[in-house]
Design an enzyme around this catalytic site. Structure first.
Site, short mmCIF file in Angstrom:
data_model
loop_
_atom_site.label_atom_id
_atom_site.label_comp_id
_atom_site.label_asym_id
_atom_site.label_seq_id
_atom_site.Cartn_x
_atom_site.Cartn_y
_atom_site.Cartn_z
N ALA A 171 -11.39 5.45 101.80
CA ALA A 171 -12.52 6.40 101.76
C ALA A 171 -12.13 7.68 101.02
CB ALA A 171 -12.93 6.75 103.18
N GLU A 217 -15.26 12.75 105.74
CA GLU A 217 -15.58 12.82 104.30
C GLU A 217 -16.70 13.81 104.06
OE1 GLU A 217 -12.53 10.33 103.89
OE2 GLU A 217 -13.47 11.68 102.50
N HIS A 226 -15.54 17.34 103.86
CA HIS A 226 -15.07 17.73 102.52
C HIS A 226 -16.24 18.18 101.66
CE1 HIS A 226 -10.88 16.72 102.84
NE2 HIS A 226 -11.11 15.46 103.11
N HIS A 275 -1.30 6.68 100.12
CA HIS A 275 -1.03 7.95 99.47
C HIS A 275 0.21 7.91 98.60
CE1 HIS A 275 -3.76 8.59 102.73
NE2 HIS A 275 -4.11 9.75 102.22
#
Ligand SMILES: CC(=O)N[C@@H](CC(=O)O)C(=O)NC[C@H](CC1(C(=O)N[C@@H](Cc2ccc(O)cc2)C(=O)O)CCCC1)C(=O)O
Ligand SMILES: [Zn+2]
Length: 632
Positions: free
Chosen positions: A328, A358, A361, A489
């Protein structure tokens, strides 16, 4: 620009600088839009062409940044008194790897990152010779819901064989090229140094280490309790004398969030356990409704609704006919209108929380969209993550779940057992995460520093996992594996310490907002829903973007409260969990649980020398062979 400048006399250079910065602002936002569109096209349709197009735009953006840094260096900063103008000029010149003139190598970096992300996003972990499954939703669901030790082991190993093992060969070159590019100008010692520079603090690395150590008692008590309860379920034979917990039975592929095993380890299991996922299914929730519920939370505190382009352009469900990056993410297209989420949303509580994350953000993007382009970022990266998470501290309270009809009965605050159950469940995500949030970049910084060489990548990873998380690999690992590559990541090249910072800061903000909103009761039962005073205070910080050093943004939220500070502090987090910490300490004492684990001895990591074939071992082996031949 002039409006945001502090009232100081303008000198010639400053006037010229303002003209330059206004032109830069327009060009940079446009370049950022073009790159975001190319990256979006790639992540929502992984093909050779879309990857090549993204790399092309990545190079164009680097080239633009390189040219503009040269232009900005014409201005003599010593003659610029206006702090705002000098901060903007310094940001134009702080371009990271784009300062490296070797565009062939820059292209290689972008290609490697794209290729590693493709491998990660397309990998299918095999449970056996016939069944191979994608990470989302299949392997994630197995690790979350299976209680079969062997099945969990197969999913855990299968994923790492399909992802990390195939990414391993690309990572060493990626590291050396990044270091070569970032050290070219001489401003940064290595890529980790550059990552940390976004916190604008020379003591940042030691500050986070100190914060982590202050949080150790909370984690060790949770770890000891969960270990005891898991032993009851899986059998003590699965738990080594070193005190570690097997990494694959904690409900999450990386053991970073333990909420999925709440049913196995809840303190008072007979108490009604909240099952939000079931409620979502029973109430025929649609995916869109999940986003509307999140939007409603943010608008209820006076923040923002999603612009119409959000609903038009977001990708909210996994497409069936093409490969996408399912991990995501939230996107700012830098044109003040276009903001999107890309999420392979599923009808689960975990996904409902991610939707709020999300969208958090997006709210930050909307709050600072009218700032100069260079200020449209979090006060520091941890602030962006903290904003993404903060509403979930309210959203997950039983009070809020009841308000939106996802929970029928809420445990009264004097219902200690119900309250402990709720706090415990929050600890399974917010406390369990802390060592992982801390260690990912400890590993990556040691790699960028050259302390950890490629032949020891996996050994260092498990040293840290065993030391800080107190978990161990269920199947033997060696330096032939590359388990860091099994975490998004790392191939994605996105920093991780921002999450550790976020988990500390979000509790500072939650405490301050609940205070200014005059919401009574314990911190862990505070819900700022529909409280516009809390929303206004939060918004004041968000609107600052990165225009000022982040300590001023922290002060903006905490000023006038007992937690007033310009620094990170774990006190609010420990205050939030205090009733649970006491309960865990008592329970661990009752069962004579030994807190902690052997931090220097990691079970199941094959001694690195034999596998890496270091010369020392080879000639010992040779001598032993000769001697045995002599005496045989
Ligand atoms: C264009 C772009 O990249 N945009 C950035 C945002 C920005 O920088 O503007 C962005 O969207 N990043 C993606 C990333 C996704 C998620 C993640 O990776 N989470 C971490 C750690 C974690 C775990 C628990 C938790 O409660 C919060 C975080 C993990 O899953 O390990 C996945 C699920 C949640 C958040 C994100 O949203 O942070
Ligand atoms: Zn985030």
């Amino acid at each position: 620009l002039v409006s945001t400048s502090w009232s100081q006399p303008l000198v010639l250079d400053e006037a010229a600088a303002i003209t330059y910065l206004e032109e830069y602002d327009r060009l940079a936002a446009d370049m950022s839009y073009q790159y975001a569109e190319a990256a979006w096209k790639y992540e929502t349709n992984i093909t050779e062409e879309t990857l090549a197009n993204m790399t092309e735009w990545s190079l164009k953006r680097s080239d633009f940044n390189y040219r503009e840094a040269k232009n900005a260096s014409r201005f003599d900063l010593s003659k610029i008194n206006n702090q705002n103008i000098s901060r903007l000029l310094r940001k134009v010149m702080d371009i990271g790897t784009a300062a490296f003139p070797d565009t062939v190598k820059l292209e290689k970096i972008s290609d490697l990152e794209g290729e590693m992300t493709s491998i990660y996003s397309r990998a299918r972990g095999c449970l056996n010779t016939t069944t191979c499954l994608p990470l989302e939703p299949d392997l994630v669901d197995i690790i979350a819901n299976s209680r079969n030790y062997a099945e969990l082991t197969a999913a855990w190993k299968g994923w790492r064989d399909a992802s990390g093992r195939n990414i391993k060969k690309l990572y060493p070159e990626y590291v050396s090229l990044l270091n070569e590019a970032i050290t070219f100008e001489g401003k940064y010692k290595d890529m980790g140094d550059y990552y940390r520079s976004s916190y604008e603090s020379p003591t940042f690395e030691n500050d986070v280490k100190a914060l982590f150590l202050e949080l150790a008692p909370l984690y060790e008590n949770l770890h000891a309790y969960v270990r005891r309860r898991l032993k009851e379920h899986y059998g003590a034979d699965k738990f080594p004398s070193t005190g570690h917990i097997p990494a694959h039975i904690l409900g999450n592929m990386w053991a970073q969030d333990w909420t999925n095993i709440y049913d196995l380890v809840a303190p008072y299991p007979d108490k009604r356990t909240v099952d939000i996922t079931k409620a979502l299914i029973d109430q025929n929730y649609t995916i869109i409704r999940m986003y509307k519920v999140a939007e409603d939370f943010f608008s209820s505190i006076g923040l923002y609704k999603m612009p119409h382009l959000f609903w038009e352009k977001s990708l909210l469900v996994k497409p069936v006919n093409r490969e996408v990056v399912c991990h995501a993410s939230a996107w700012d297209f830098s044109n003040k209108r276009d903001f999107r989420i890309k999420q392979c949303t599923a009808l689960t509580e975990e996904h409902l929380l991610t939707v709020h994350h999300e969208m958090g953000h997006i709210i930050y993007y909307l709050a600072y969209k009218d700032l100069p382009y260079l200020y449209r970022e979090g006060a520091n990266p941890g602030f962006h993550e903290g904003m993404a998470d903060i509403v979930t501290l309210s959203f997950q309270t039983p009070e809020h779940m009841k308000k939106i009809g996802l929970l029928d009965a809420i445990p009264g605050q004097n219902d200690t057992e119900g309250d402990i159950n709720f706090l415990f469940r929050m600890a399974l995500s917010k406390a369990a995460f802390l060592p992982f949030g801390y260690l990912v970049d400890q590993w990556r910084w040691s790699v960028f520093r050259g302390e950890t060489k490629p032949e020891r990548y996996n050994e260092k990873w498990w040293d840290l996992r065993c030391d800080f998380q107190g978990i161990y690999p269920p199947v033997e690992r060696s330096n032939a594996d590359f388990d860091p590559g099994a975490k998004y990541h790392i191939p994605g090249g996105t920093p991780y310490i921002s999450y550790f910072v976020s988990f500390v800061a979000q509790f500072q903000w939650h405490k301050a907002l609940c205070k200014v909103a005059n919401i009574a009761g314990p911190l862990h039962r505070c819900d700022i829903y529909s409280n516009t005073i809390a929303g206004a205070r939060l918004n004041d910080m968000l609107k600052m973007g990165s225009s000022r050093p982040w300590g001023e943004a922290m002060l903006k939220i905490t000023s006038g409260t007992s937690g007033q500070t310009d620094k990170l502090s774990v006190a609010p987090l420990l205050e939030y969990f205090d009733p649970l910490i006491k309960w865990l300490q008592e329970n661990n004492k009752k069962y004579n649980e030994i807190l902690g684990w052997d931090k220097k001895n990691c079970p199941n990591f094959l001694s690195p020398h034999i596998l890496s074939g270091s010369p020392r071992v080879q000639n010992i082996t040779f001598i032993l062979t000769m001697m045995s031949a002599l005496f045989s």
